[in-house]
Scaffold this motif. Structure first.
Motif, PDB file in Angstrom:
ATOM      1  N   THR A   1       0.839  -1.206   0.000  1.00  0.00           N
ATOM      2  CA  THR A   1       0.000   0.000   0.000  1.00  0.00           C
ATOM      3  C   THR A   1       0.876   1.258   0.000  1.00  0.00           C
ATOM      4  N   TYR A   2       2.078   1.176   0.621  1.00  0.00           N
ATOM      5  CA  TYR A   2       2.968   2.352   0.619  1.00  0.00           C
ATOM      6  C   TYR A   2       3.503   2.598  -0.805  1.00  0.00           C
ATOM      7  N   VAL A   3       3.811   1.515  -1.523  1.00  0.00           N
ATOM      8  CA  VAL A   3       4.325   1.664  -2.895  1.00  0.00           C
ATOM      9  C   VAL A   3       3.207   2.193  -3.790  1.00  0.00           C
TER      10      VAL A   3
ATOM     11  N   GLY B   1      -1.285 -10.590  14.268  1.00  0.00           N
ATOM     12  CA  GLY B   1      -1.050  -9.836  13.029  1.00  0.00           C
ATOM     13  C   GLY B   1      -0.145 -10.592  12.071  1.00  0.00           C
ATOM     14  N   GLY B   2       0.082 -10.020  10.908  1.00  0.00           N
ATOM     15  CA  GLY B   2       0.886 -10.687   9.882  1.00  0.00           C
ATOM     16  C   GLY B   2       2.293 -10.984  10.378  1.00  0.00           C
ATOM     17  N   VAL B   3       3.027  -9.961  10.788  1.00  0.00           N
ATOM     18  CA  VAL B   3       4.392 -10.154  11.278  1.00  0.00           C
ATOM     19  C   VAL B   3       4.354 -10.806  12.664  1.00  0.00           C
ATOM     20  N   GLY B   4       3.502 -10.281  13.555  1.00  0.00           N
ATOM     21  CA  GLY B   4       3.479 -10.753  14.942  1.00  0.00           C
ATOM     22  C   GLY B   4       3.214 -12.248  15.056  1.00  0.00           C
TER      23      GLY B   4
ATOM     24  N   ALA C   1      -2.946  -8.492  22.341  1.00  0.00           N
ATOM     25  CA  ALA C   1      -4.109  -8.679  21.475  1.00  0.00           C
ATOM     26  C   ALA C   1      -5.130  -7.604  21.795  1.00  0.00           C
ATOM     27  N   GLY C   2      -5.844  -7.156  20.749  1.00  0.00           N
ATOM     28  CA  GLY C   2      -6.829  -6.087  20.900  1.00  0.00           C
ATOM     29  C   GLY C   2      -8.225  -6.584  21.239  1.00  0.00           C
ATOM     30  N   SER C   3      -8.446  -7.905  21.217  1.00  0.00           N
ATOM     31  CA  SER C   3      -9.765  -8.460  21.550  1.00  0.00           C
ATOM     32  C   SER C   3      -9.582  -9.863  22.107  1.00  0.00           C
TER      33      SER C   3
ATOM     34  N   GLU D   1     -11.042 -12.517  21.026  1.00  0.00           N
ATOM     35  CA  GLU D   1     -10.920 -13.435  19.883  1.00  0.00           C
ATOM     36  C   GLU D   1      -9.456 -13.498  19.420  1.00  0.00           C
ATOM     37  N   LYS D   2      -8.812 -12.341  19.347  1.00  0.00           N
ATOM     38  CA  LYS D   2      -7.408 -12.318  18.907  1.00  0.00           C
ATOM     39  C   LYS D   2      -6.492 -12.913  19.980  1.00  0.00           C
ATOM     40  N   ALA D   3      -6.856 -12.711  21.253  1.00  0.00           N
ATOM     41  CA  ALA D   3      -6.061 -13.313  22.332  1.00  0.00           C
ATOM     42  C   ALA D   3      -6.088 -14.833  22.205  1.00  0.00           C
TER      43      ALA D   3
ATOM     44  N   ARG E   1      -4.069  -8.222  27.001  1.00  0.00           N
ATOM     45  CA  ARG E   1      -5.149  -7.498  26.308  1.00  0.00           C
ATOM     46  C   ARG E   1      -4.846  -6.014  26.449  1.00  0.00           C
ATOM     47  N   TYR E   2      -4.141  -5.445  25.455  1.00  0.00           N
ATOM     48  CA  TYR E   2      -3.554  -4.120  25.634  1.00  0.00           C
ATOM     49  C   TYR E   2      -4.583  -2.991  25.791  1.00  0.00           C
ATOM     50  N   LYS E   3      -5.835  -3.248  25.390  1.00  0.00           N
ATOM     51  CA  LYS E   3      -6.832  -2.177  25.524  1.00  0.00           C
ATOM     52  C   LYS E   3      -7.386  -2.088  26.946  1.00  0.00           C
TER      53      LYS E   3
ATOM     54  N   LEU F   1       4.883  -1.837  16.190  1.00  0.00           N
ATOM     55  CA  LEU F   1       4.016  -0.650  16.133  1.00  0.00           C
ATOM     56  C   LEU F   1       4.670   0.454  15.308  1.00  0.00           C
ATOM     57  N   ARG F   2       3.820   1.219  14.635  1.00  0.00           N
ATOM     58  CA  ARG F   2       4.333   2.279  13.771  1.00  0.00           C
ATOM     59  C   ARG F   2       4.688   3.539  14.559  1.00  0.00           C
ATOM     60  N   GLU F   3       4.213   3.623  15.823  1.00  0.00           N
ATOM     61  CA  GLU F   3       4.626   4.719  16.719  1.00  0.00           C
ATOM     62  C   GLU F   3       5.141   4.085  18.009  1.00  0.00           C
TER      63      GLU F   3
ATOM     64  N   LEU G   1      13.575  -3.038  15.523  1.00  0.00           N
ATOM     65  CA  LEU G   1      12.763  -1.927  15.024  1.00  0.00           C
ATOM     66  C   LEU G   1      12.571  -2.117  13.527  1.00  0.00           C
ATOM     67  N   MET G   2      11.299  -2.209  13.084  1.00  0.00           N
ATOM     68  CA  MET G   2      11.094  -2.504  11.666  1.00  0.00           C
ATOM     69  C   MET G   2       9.806  -1.913  11.107  1.00  0.00           C
ATOM     70  N   ALA G   3       9.213  -0.960  11.835  1.00  0.00           N
ATOM     71  CA  ALA G   3       7.968  -0.351  11.343  1.00  0.00           C
ATOM     72  C   ALA G   3       7.946   1.120  11.730  1.00  0.00           C
TER      73      ALA G   3
ATOM     74  N   GLY H   1      17.695  -2.213  13.387  1.00  0.00           N
ATOM     75  CA  GLY H   1      16.652  -1.824  12.445  1.00  0.00           C
ATOM     76  C   GLY H   1      16.889  -2.561  11.146  1.00  0.00           C
ATOM     77  N   PHE H   2      15.807  -2.938  10.481  1.00  0.00           N
ATOM     78  CA  PHE H   2      16.006  -3.577   9.165  1.00  0.00           C
ATOM     79  C   PHE H   2      14.740  -3.500   8.332  1.00  0.00           C
ATOM     80  N   ALA H   3      14.946  -3.550   7.019  1.00  0.00           N
ATOM     81  CA  ALA H   3      13.849  -3.728   6.064  1.00  0.00           C
ATOM     82  C   ALA H   3      14.189  -4.975   5.263  1.00  0.00           C
ATOM     83  N   MET H   4      13.237  -5.889   5.170  1.00  0.00           N
ATOM     84  CA  MET H   4      13.553  -7.204   4.568  1.00  0.00           C
ATOM     85  C   MET H   4      14.074  -7.084   3.152  1.00  0.00           C
ATOM     86  N   PHE H   5      13.598  -6.045   2.420  1.00  0.00           N
ATOM     87  CA  PHE H   5      13.979  -5.975   1.004  1.00  0.00           C
ATOM     88  C   PHE H   5      15.455  -5.628   0.796  1.00  0.00           C
TER      89      PHE H   5
ATOM     90  N   SER I   1      -6.910  -1.444   8.506  1.00  0.00           N
ATOM     91  CA  SER I   1      -6.536  -2.258   9.661  1.00  0.00           C
ATOM     92  C   SER I   1      -5.153  -1.884  10.199  1.00  0.00           C
ATOM     93  N   THR I   2      -4.153  -1.767   9.320  1.00  0.00           N
ATOM     94  CA  THR I   2      -2.777  -1.563   9.797  1.00  0.00           C
ATOM     95  C   THR I   2      -2.497  -0.095  10.105  1.00  0.00           C
ATOM     96  N   ILE I   3      -2.945   0.795   9.224  1.00  0.00           N
ATOM     97  CA  ILE I   3      -2.583   2.215   9.403  1.00  0.00           C
ATOM     98  C   ILE I   3      -3.622   2.927  10.262  1.00  0.00           C
TER      99      ILE I   3
HETATM  100  N1  LIG Z   1      10.855  -3.792   8.039  1.00  0.00           N
HETATM  101  C1  LIG Z   1      10.309  -4.761   7.333  1.00  0.00           C
HETATM  102  O1  LIG Z   1      10.992  -5.470   6.602  1.00  0.00           O
HETATM  103  C2  LIG Z   1       8.832  -5.015   7.463  1.00  0.00           C
HETATM  104  C3  LIG Z   1       8.288  -6.204   6.968  1.00  0.00           C
HETATM  105  C4  LIG Z   1       6.923  -6.440   7.151  1.00  0.00           C
HETATM  106  C5  LIG Z   1       6.128  -5.493   7.789  1.00  0.00           C
HETATM  107  N2  LIG Z   1       6.686  -4.334   8.218  1.00  0.00           N
HETATM  108  C6  LIG Z   1       5.861  -3.328   8.930  1.00  0.00           C
HETATM  109  O2  LIG Z   1       5.433  -3.915  10.146  1.00  0.00           O
HETATM  110  C7  LIG Z   1       4.170  -3.367  10.541  1.00  0.00           C
HETATM  111  C8  LIG Z   1       3.224  -4.509  10.859  1.00  0.00           C
HETATM  112  O3  LIG Z   1       2.940  -5.237   9.660  1.00  0.00           O
HETATM  113  P1  LIG Z   1       1.885  -6.429   9.679  1.00  0.00           P
HETATM  114  O4  LIG Z   1       1.849  -6.988   8.312  1.00  0.00           O
HETATM  115  O5  LIG Z   1       2.138  -7.338  10.815  1.00  0.00           O
HETATM  116  O6  LIG Z   1       0.529  -5.605   9.971  1.00  0.00           O
HETATM  117  P2  LIG Z   1      -0.802  -6.121  10.668  1.00  0.00           P
HETATM  118  O7  LIG Z   1      -1.077  -7.533  10.258  1.00  0.00           O
HETATM  119  O8  LIG Z   1      -1.829  -5.096  10.420  1.00  0.00           O
HETATM  120  O9  LIG Z   1      -0.443  -6.169  12.210  1.00  0.00           O
HETATM  121  C9  LIG Z   1      -0.388  -5.020  12.999  1.00  0.00           C
HETATM  122  C10 LIG Z   1      -0.578  -5.436  14.453  1.00  0.00           C
HETATM  123  O10 LIG Z   1      -0.396  -4.320  15.307  1.00  0.00           O
HETATM  124  C11 LIG Z   1      -1.231  -4.520  16.428  1.00  0.00           C
HETATM  125  N3  LIG Z   1      -1.475  -3.224  17.091  1.00  0.00           N
HETATM  126  C12 LIG Z   1      -1.911  -2.065  16.530  1.00  0.00           C
HETATM  127  N4  LIG Z   1      -1.970  -1.090  17.476  1.00  0.00           N
HETATM  128  C13 LIG Z   1      -1.551  -1.648  18.635  1.00  0.00           C
HETATM  129  C14 LIG Z   1      -1.355  -1.151  19.952  1.00  0.00           C
HETATM  130  N5  LIG Z   1      -1.613   0.121  20.273  1.00  0.00           N
HETATM  131  N6  LIG Z   1      -0.885  -1.995  20.886  1.00  0.00           N
HETATM  132  C15 LIG Z   1      -0.621  -3.291  20.588  1.00  0.00           C
HETATM  133  N7  LIG Z   1      -0.773  -3.827  19.346  1.00  0.00           N
HETATM  134  C16 LIG Z   1      -1.241  -3.016  18.385  1.00  0.00           C
HETATM  135  C17 LIG Z   1      -2.475  -5.134  15.881  1.00  0.00           C
HETATM  136  O11 LIG Z   1      -3.022  -5.899  16.926  1.00  0.00           O
HETATM  137  P3  LIG Z   1      -4.619  -6.007  17.232  1.00  0.00           P
HETATM  138  O12 LIG Z   1      -5.249  -6.401  15.942  1.00  0.00           O
HETATM  139  O13 LIG Z   1      -4.661  -7.039  18.288  1.00  0.00           O
HETATM  140  O14 LIG Z   1      -5.046  -4.646  17.702  1.00  0.00           O
HETATM  141  C18 LIG Z   1      -1.933  -6.007  14.743  1.00  0.00           C
HETATM  142  O15 LIG Z   1      -1.754  -7.331  15.168  1.00  0.00           O
HETATM  143  C19 LIG Z   1       3.723  -2.476   9.373  1.00  0.00           C
HETATM  144  O16 LIG Z   1       4.008  -1.137   9.699  1.00  0.00           O
HETATM  145  C20 LIG Z   1       4.588  -2.946   8.216  1.00  0.00           C
HETATM  146  O17 LIG Z   1       4.808  -1.944   7.249  1.00  0.00           O
HETATM  147  C21 LIG Z   1       8.018  -4.079   8.066  1.00  0.00           C
END
Ligand SMILES: NC(=O)c1ccc[n+]([C@@H]2O[C@H](COP(=O)([O-])OP(=O)(O)OC[C@H]3O[C@@H](n4cnc5c(N)ncnc54)[C@H](OP(=O)(O)O)[C@@H]3O)[C@@H](O)[C@H]2O)c1
Length: 330
Positions: A44-46, A155-158, A176-178, A180-182, A195-197, A220-222, A240-242, A264-268, A314-316
């Protein structure tokens, strides 16, 4: 062939689903008949132009793919027609993407799909599998008996980091945010799910790992680096990767007095041999059932624009609408 492509970066609606000429494999390229692809946030960023790479136009979106070899270029040595393959790292750094019925991919980015592993599962694991492996083993050097914290265990990476850490005998704390996710995280093997919420993450980590965690994987992105460093053990490693825009304060004092390191790293950026080492373990764990991809949604390739919208929400925008990957099929 049918493909999901853009003429220029823009919102999800700029994705066209239509006809493009079939690619012809040249040199060391393999022509893959695509059976499944998966969406990653970076797609989505590209697409939006947030990552400003010069793109081949029209640009087919997407990094990941799985399918069957249809034909090979004259310099291909590893693959032959009818081999089942998966791969990642396409659609990045100016390479053409994968969201099409056919993709011509350099053989250095392709891996054999193990017997018994579906194309859906292979596509869903591709980029996140290589990412998790690079961070855990090349960078953090996670060992049996250590404890790891990762945000977002469904999540995808987690979910991939969680399972790989368990596969090598580490303890895993995740969030986990819910409920169900837990439950998803517990089924994937998490030792503690916060359950972080509704719970205080810091307090829960402190109770479970009073001496700190050996690896803190920040998705996390922040990121809150004060909290991360506070809970690192002596010689702890911070991954650190997001969060491309993130500029959080960094707690230098608490970090250096514990001999911690940050990676820090980016897979690409990883060269083909590093990605292949990661893919070999991904394949072994997929075949052994130790890695079970989290597929949240299966859609048609024609629905790529909707899939990008869903991933962004979902992610952003943190809608929490996904619990893992979106897989699409032509
Ligand atoms: N550097 C690299 O090479 C690389 C590679 C892949 C991805 N990334 C980056 O990694 C990030 C995650 O990617 P993804 O594919 O895993 O995305 P994703 O599937 O959307 O997962 C994001 C996760 O963040 C959790 N989350 C959001 N806010 C939170 C909070 N305040 N506290 C705790 N958990 C929270 C969500 O959990 P809940 O649903 O439980 O809320 C969700 O499981 C993205 O920014 C992506 O660009 C970087």
């Amino acid at each position: 062939m049918k493909a999901a492509y853009i003429h220029q970066p823009g919102p999800p609606e700029s994705i066209v689903y239509g006809e493009l000429p079939n690619p012809q494999p040249t040199g060391a390229q393999v022509l893959v008949k695509v059976a499944a692809v998966s969406v990653n946030p970076v797609d989505t960023y590209v697409r939006s132009g947030a990552v400003a790479w010069s793109l081949p136009l029209p640009f087919i979106v997407g990094c990941d793919l799985a399918g069957t070899v249809e034909a090979v270029g004259p310099d291909v040595s590893r693959f032959k027609p009818r081999d089942r393959v998966w791969g990642s790292n396409q659609g990045l750094l100016g390479r053409q993407g994968t969201f099409a019925e056919y993709a011509a991919v350099e053989e250095q980015w392709l891996y054999r799909t193990p017997p018994g592993v579906s194309d859906r599962d292979a596509a869903a694991t591709a980029l996140v599998g290589i990412t998790a492996h690079l961070g855990l083993f090349r960078d953090a050097k996670l060992r049996r008996g250590e404890t790891l914290f990762v945000h977002g265990g469904s999540g995808g990476v987690g979910s991939t980091v969680l399972q790989m850490a368990k596969a090598v005998g580490a303890g895993v704390i995740t969030t986990a945010g819910s409920e169900e996710k837990a439950e998803i995280c517990r089924r994937l093997g998490a030792d503690l799910v916060i359950r972080y919420k509704t719970e205080d993450v810091g307090e829960a980590v402190q109770r479970f790992a009073p001496g700190g965690v050996h690896v803190w994987w920040e998705t996390l992105r922040e990121p809150d680096l004060d909290r991360a460093v506070q809970h690192l053990a002596l010689r702890g490693r911070l991954i650190l990767m997001a969060g491309r825009e993130a500029r959080p304060p960094f707690p230098v004092g608490p970090f250096y007095v514990k001999d911690c390191s940050a990676h820090g790293f980016a897979m690409f950026n990883a060269p083909p041999d590093e990605q292949r080492r990661a893919a070999d373990d991904v394949n072994r764990w997929l075949a052994e059932g130790k890695l079970r991809p989290r597929i949240s949604r299966v859609m048609r390739l024609a629905e790529t624009a909707a899939a990008h919208r869903l991933q962004e929400e979902s992610t952003i925008h943190k809608s929490g609408g996904l619990a893992g990957k979106i897989v699409l099929e032509p």
